[in-house]
Design an enzyme around this catalytic site. Structure first.
Site, PDB file in Angstrom:
ATOM      1  N   ASN A  41     114.237  34.078  97.886  1.00  0.00           N
ATOM      2  CA  ASN A  41     115.551  34.704  98.054  1.00  0.00           C
ATOM      3  C   ASN A  41     115.798  35.599  96.842  1.00  0.00           C
ATOM      4  OD1 ASN A  41     118.283  35.295  98.215  1.00  0.00           O
ATOM      5  ND2 ASN A  41     118.962  33.181  97.867  1.00  0.00           N
ATOM      6  N   TRP A  42     115.764  36.886  97.056  1.00  0.00           N
ATOM      7  CA  TRP A  42     115.873  37.827  95.936  1.00  0.00           C
ATOM      8  C   TRP A  42     117.324  38.069  95.523  1.00  0.00           C
ATOM      9  CZ3 TRP A  42     111.908  41.986  98.083  1.00  0.00           C
ATOM     10  CH2 TRP A  42     110.652  41.371  98.181  1.00  0.00           C
ATOM     11  N   LYS A  43     118.252  37.519  96.267  1.00  0.00           N
ATOM     12  CA  LYS A  43     119.686  37.659  95.958  1.00  0.00           C
ATOM     13  C   LYS A  43     120.044  39.143  95.794  1.00  0.00           C
ATOM     14  CE  LYS A  43     119.616  33.004  94.197  1.00  0.00           C
ATOM     15  NZ  LYS A  43     120.155  31.997  93.313  1.00  0.00           N
ATOM     16  N   HIS A  70     124.646  29.497 101.714  1.00  0.00           N
ATOM     17  CA  HIS A  70     124.137  29.425 100.332  1.00  0.00           C
ATOM     18  C   HIS A  70     125.292  29.126  99.380  1.00  0.00           C
ATOM     19  CE1 HIS A  70     122.479  30.571  96.469  1.00  0.00           C
ATOM     20  NE2 HIS A  70     121.288  30.344  96.998  1.00  0.00           N
ATOM     21  N   GLU A 128     126.081  30.235  96.571  1.00  0.00           N
ATOM     22  CA  GLU A 128     126.767  31.401  95.983  1.00  0.00           C
ATOM     23  C   GLU A 128     127.761  32.005  96.976  1.00  0.00           C
ATOM     24  OE1 GLU A 128     123.171  33.332  94.733  1.00  0.00           O
ATOM     25  OE2 GLU A 128     122.924  31.737  93.261  1.00  0.00           O
ATOM     26  N   GLU A 170     119.981  22.238  98.190  1.00  0.00           N
ATOM     27  CA  GLU A 170     120.035  22.990  96.937  1.00  0.00           C
ATOM     28  C   GLU A 170     121.187  22.475  96.084  1.00  0.00           C
ATOM     29  OE1 GLU A 170     117.966  27.011  97.238  1.00  0.00           O
ATOM     30  OE2 GLU A 170     120.027  27.325  97.845  1.00  0.00           O
ATOM     31  N   GLY A 185     119.551  28.405  89.408  1.00  0.00           N
ATOM     32  CA  GLY A 185     119.594  29.406  88.337  1.00  0.00           C
ATOM     33  C   GLY A 185     119.878  28.829  86.962  1.00  0.00           C
ATOM     34  N   SER A 193     115.934  26.149  90.808  1.00  0.00           N
ATOM     35  CA  SER A 193     115.029  26.274  89.661  1.00  0.00           C
ATOM     36  C   SER A 193     113.595  25.852  89.974  1.00  0.00           C
ATOM     37  CB  SER A 193     115.574  25.503  88.453  1.00  0.00           C
ATOM     38  OG  SER A 193     116.784  26.116  88.019  1.00  0.00           O
TER      39      SER A 193
HETATM   40  P1  PGA Z   1     116.900  29.607  91.653  1.00  0.00           P
HETATM   41  O1  PGA Z   1     117.739  29.878  92.974  1.00  0.00           O
HETATM   42  O2  PGA Z   1     115.457  29.362  92.083  1.00  0.00           O
HETATM   43  O3  PGA Z   1     117.036  30.863  90.835  1.00  0.00           O
HETATM   44  O4  PGA Z   1     117.468  28.400  91.009  1.00  0.00           O
HETATM   45  C1  PGA Z   1     117.523  29.100  94.123  1.00  0.00           C
HETATM   46  C2  PGA Z   1     118.421  29.534  95.256  1.00  0.00           C
HETATM   47  O5  PGA Z   1     119.561  29.962  95.016  1.00  0.00           O
HETATM   48  O6  PGA Z   1     118.012  29.464  96.427  1.00  0.00           O
END
Ligand code: PGA
Length: 241
Positions: free
Chosen positions: A8-10, A94, A96, A165, A171, A203
């Site tokens: 997932n490149w966000k 997600h 976020e 998650e 992150g 992470s």
């Molecule tokens: P991260 O993000 O690997 O940077 O912790 C994971 C995610 O949000 O799916």
């Protein structure tokens, strides 16, 4: 089923950067077998990634979608558009989106329904915050996210890919231990009537992927930060079983 490695490149990687990343990944892991690799770029890079991954082993996913198929929803994206661009997967719920963009269990539920109706495979994310874990509410939060998210589509849960998650691991560099991840995966599995694929996210890095993937409960990973560099993402894709 083959393990899933999803990147997932966000909100990173413009179309040109996306191209370079895909080309570099192709060189190192373009013909890798025994894994389902899903690239999840931002909307504006979907077209260029789709073009480069056509007839390859890489699959395409999107980071979000709207719950209506079309209409007066300025700034939103229909799942049908994603399908026509070649997406097979869509990330929904997600953390976020939930915590920064204010998405609720109810909107996640509406999106899950439409994704299934139009034939996109949802990657449905659930997980607790640090405060929720510390106050002992982890299971309660996951149970709520799953039961509200799956309202009316409980019998189709096996068509959904789940992603556990923990928000405190996203992150932050703090990965859940394999024991913590396995316990959460088992809890999720017990809430579902039929077997489903459950990924771990938070992470995931080259130095913890092998340990995570040793666990039968962990059927794949959703990777954020470490999927933005070809060498680290390729190492994750090549995890040692
Ligand atoms: P991260 O993000 O690997 O940077 O912790 C994971 C995610 O949000 O799916």
């Amino acid at each position: 089923m083959e393990p899933i490695i999803a990147g997932n490149w966000k909100m990173n990687m413009d179309p040109a950067e996306s191209r370079t990343l895909v080309q570099d990944l192709m060189k190192s892991v373009g013909d890798i077998k025994g894994r389902i690799v899903i690239l999840i770029p931002p909307f504006t890079s979907l077209a260029s990634v789709c073009e480069l991954t056509r007839n390859t082993r890489f699959k395409l996913g999107a980071q979000n979608m709207h719950w209506e198929r079309s209409g007066a929803y300025t700034g939103e994206i229909s799942g049908l558009f994603l399908k026509s661009l070649g997406c097979e997967y869509v990330v929904l719920g997600h953390s976020e989106r939930r915590h920064i963009m204010g998405e609720s269990d109810e909107t996640v539920n509406k999106k899950l329904k439409v994704a299934l109706e139009i034939g996109l495979i949802p990657i449905f994310c659930v997980g607790e915050t640090e405060q929720e874990r510390e106050s002992g509410a982890t299971e309660q939060v996951i149970r709520r996210q799953i039961s509200e998210g799956l309202k009316g589509i409980e019998n189709e849960a096996h068509k959904i890919v789940f992603a556990y998650e923990p928000v405190w691991a996203i992150g932050t560099g703090k990965t859940a231990t394999p024991e913590q991840a396995v316990a959460a995966h088992k809890f999720i599995r017990n809430l579902l009537k039929k077997p489903s694929t459950i990924l771990y996210g938070g992470s995931v890095k080259p130095d913890n992927i092998d340990t995570l993937m040793k666990e039968d409960e962990i059927q794949g990973v959703l990777v954020g930060g470490a999927s933005l560099k070809a060498d680290s993402f390729a190492r994750i894709i090549k995890f040692i079983q």
